[in-house]
Design a protein around this motif. Structure first.
Motif, PDB file in Angstrom:
ATOM      1  N   SER A  65     -28.706 -48.277  80.496  1.00  0.00           N
ATOM      2  CA  SER A  65     -29.946 -47.498  80.396  1.00  0.00           C
ATOM      3  C   SER A  65     -29.691 -46.076  79.925  1.00  0.00           C
ATOM      4  O   SER A  65     -30.519 -45.491  79.216  1.00  0.00           O
ATOM      5  N   GLN A  66     -28.545 -45.508  80.305  1.00  0.00           N
ATOM      6  CA  GLN A  66     -28.250 -44.151  79.843  1.00  0.00           C
ATOM      7  C   GLN A  66     -28.144 -44.111  78.321  1.00  0.00           C
ATOM      8  O   GLN A  66     -28.462 -43.113  77.695  1.00  0.00           O
ATOM      9  N   ARG A  67     -27.685 -45.190  77.729  1.00  0.00           N
ATOM     10  CA  ARG A  67     -27.479 -45.224  76.294  1.00  0.00           C
ATOM     11  C   ARG A  67     -28.672 -45.828  75.558  1.00  0.00           C
ATOM     12  O   ARG A  67     -29.043 -45.374  74.485  1.00  0.00           O
ATOM     13  N   LYS A  68     -29.284 -46.854  76.123  1.00  0.00           N
ATOM     14  CA  LYS A  68     -30.290 -47.613  75.362  1.00  0.00           C
ATOM     15  C   LYS A  68     -31.653 -47.768  76.034  1.00  0.00           C
ATOM     16  O   LYS A  68     -32.552 -48.378  75.479  1.00  0.00           O
ATOM     17  N   GLY A  69     -31.791 -47.262  77.256  1.00  0.00           N
ATOM     18  CA  GLY A  69     -33.081 -47.415  77.939  1.00  0.00           C
ATOM     19  C   GLY A  69     -33.152 -48.708  78.739  1.00  0.00           C
ATOM     20  O   GLY A  69     -32.126 -49.284  79.092  1.00  0.00           O
ATOM     21  N   HIS A  70     -34.346 -49.140  79.031  1.00  0.00           N
ATOM     22  CA  HIS A  70     -34.541 -50.339  79.846  1.00  0.00           C
ATOM     23  C   HIS A  70     -33.901 -51.560  79.199  1.00  0.00           C
ATOM     24  O   HIS A  70     -33.987 -51.729  77.979  1.00  0.00           O
ATOM     25  N   GLN A  95     -35.990 -46.868  72.309  1.00  0.00           N
ATOM     26  CA  GLN A  95     -35.791 -45.659  73.128  1.00  0.00           C
ATOM     27  C   GLN A  95     -35.957 -44.379  72.310  1.00  0.00           C
ATOM     28  O   GLN A  95     -36.367 -43.351  72.852  1.00  0.00           O
ATOM     29  N   GLN A 105     -33.711 -39.148  76.651  1.00  0.00           N
ATOM     30  CA  GLN A 105     -33.086 -40.242  77.379  1.00  0.00           C
ATOM     31  C   GLN A 105     -32.432 -39.758  78.702  1.00  0.00           C
ATOM     32  O   GLN A 105     -32.579 -40.377  79.745  1.00  0.00           O
ATOM     33  N   ALA A 106     -31.732 -38.640  78.615  1.00  0.00           N
ATOM     34  CA  ALA A 106     -31.013 -38.140  79.793  1.00  0.00           C
ATOM     35  C   ALA A 106     -31.995 -37.761  80.905  1.00  0.00           C
ATOM     36  O   ALA A 106     -31.757 -38.063  82.080  1.00  0.00           O
ATOM     37  N   PHE A 134     -33.625 -40.854  82.588  1.00  0.00           N
ATOM     38  CA  PHE A 134     -32.804 -41.605  83.533  1.00  0.00           C
ATOM     39  C   PHE A 134     -32.061 -40.700  84.523  1.00  0.00           C
ATOM     40  O   PHE A 134     -31.092 -41.125  85.156  1.00  0.00           O
ATOM     41  N   ASP A 157     -31.278 -41.719  88.077  1.00  0.00           N
ATOM     42  CA  ASP A 157     -30.042 -42.384  88.500  1.00  0.00           C
ATOM     43  C   ASP A 157     -28.973 -41.414  89.001  1.00  0.00           C
ATOM     44  O   ASP A 157     -27.908 -41.851  89.420  1.00  0.00           O
ATOM     45  N   ARG A 213     -35.403 -50.231  91.052  1.00  0.00           N
ATOM     46  CA  ARG A 213     -34.884 -49.411  89.946  1.00  0.00           C
ATOM     47  C   ARG A 213     -34.345 -48.068  90.431  1.00  0.00           C
ATOM     48  O   ARG A 213     -33.517 -47.453  89.768  1.00  0.00           O
ATOM     49  N   LEU A 233     -39.589 -55.676  81.294  1.00  0.00           N
ATOM     50  CA  LEU A 233     -40.784 -54.829  81.205  1.00  0.00           C
ATOM     51  C   LEU A 233     -41.641 -55.110  79.971  1.00  0.00           C
ATOM     52  O   LEU A 233     -42.860 -55.180  80.070  1.00  0.00           O
ATOM     53  N   HIS A 244     -41.389 -41.580  79.972  1.00  0.00           N
ATOM     54  CA  HIS A 244     -40.534 -42.222  78.970  1.00  0.00           C
ATOM     55  C   HIS A 244     -40.790 -43.732  78.950  1.00  0.00           C
ATOM     56  O   HIS A 244     -40.912 -44.352  77.884  1.00  0.00           O
ATOM     57  N   PHE A 285     -42.025 -46.215  76.053  1.00  0.00           N
ATOM     58  CA  PHE A 285     -41.130 -47.327  75.712  1.00  0.00           C
ATOM     59  C   PHE A 285     -41.954 -48.611  75.590  1.00  0.00           C
ATOM     60  O   PHE A 285     -41.750 -49.426  74.684  1.00  0.00           O
ATOM     61  N   GLU A 342     -33.015 -55.308  68.071  1.00  0.00           N
ATOM     62  CA  GLU A 342     -33.355 -53.894  68.160  1.00  0.00           C
ATOM     63  C   GLU A 342     -32.077 -53.134  68.498  1.00  0.00           C
ATOM     64  O   GLU A 342     -31.353 -53.490  69.402  1.00  0.00           O
TER      65      GLU A 342
END
Lengths: 172, 172
Positions: free
Chosen positions: A87-92, B5, B16-17, B20, B23, B79, B95, B140, B144, B171
């Motif tokens: 998820s950090q790189r590509k999302g869900h 994303q 993105q950062a 997430f 986390d 999550r 999702l 986000h 998405f 994708e």
């Protein structure tokens, strides 16, 4: 309508509880990052070398092998108790959505699982109990994606009905 | 092609950062189950009472409010560091796949977020720092899903091309 997870259980022969037994303990802490990298590397080496089933290998023709490996092990790590690398790189993960371009048929699921079983059999990093849990998760998930794929084809075949189905209930 | 994303970040204004950052710590441990139940109850009470934007409320007309609440807080709990309540009951969040029946437009995302912001503003269980992290994640994620919805419509509009696109790349 039979739900995605009901179809996944029926087709895979793995019930929901067994599929998510990966959550009973932290497999990432138990196995470590390198085990997941090794597994995905072995798996995709088999896939990209699959000369028996060219139709299966061709699904991956437009993805780089290194990318496929990284996407897979980062998802596994995240899903099995490790840091959320994916998820950090590509999302869900959005498993159904991201598999949309591929024809995830029953046959494709079985071929995927066969390669994964072979990769698992060769893994010296993963203990037997974890292998069983992981294969149950993979088997259920593969057929969950077959169910998702069929839902998508249904939608495409009922294009007009779908576009206006603002009040259609969500998958239950 | 711009990825899901990338679209989510561009449209939401949340990178993105930040999306997430949920986390970075365990929000479930920090906030506890009841905070999530309260938030989703407040959110869906607003949604099901939305008389200003009937088109938005109508999307939920075929789902029971109690089910919508449970689905949502179980996903949030899972999550955000808690037990995988959602997957144990329903399987993968998937999702994009599970939102397929709904027209997740930019306007729908904004309306969803407005109700969530109001529910969040009323929450006395959730500290300010967690609220910021959660709203970034929600913002986000909402866009998405708009990106996922557009991908689906594209596929429907290119029905024949899609069905035969066995080698179309995933994708990226």
């Amino acid at each position: 309508m039979q739900s995605l997870q009901e179809k996944a259980s029926a087709w895979s022969g793995v019930d929901q509880a067994d599929a998510f037994a990966i959550d009973e303990s932290n497999l990432f802490e138990k196995l470590g990052l390198q085990s997941f990298i090794n597994l995905s590397t072995n798996f995709y080496t088999r896939v990209y070398d699959d000369e028996e089933e060219e139709w299966f290998r061709s699904m991956f023709a437009n993805s780089k092998k290194e990318d496929a490996i990284q996407n897979q092990y980062e998802f596994f790590v995240q899903r099995m108790g490790g840091p959320p690398l994916y998820s950090q790189r590509k999302g869900h993960p959005a498993l159904i959505g991201r598999h949309r371009p591929f024809p995830v048929t029953h046959e494709a699921a079985e071929r995927w699982l066969q390669h994964m079983q072979n990769a698992m059999d060769e893994s010296v990093d993963i203990d037997q109990d974890s292998k069983v849990k992981m294969m149950n998760f993979f088997r259920h998930t593969a057929f969950f994606l077959v169910a998702g794929n069929e839902l998508q084809n249904q939608n495409q075949n009922n294009q007009v009905a779908c576009k206006h189905a603002a009040t259609k209930p969500a998958e239950e």
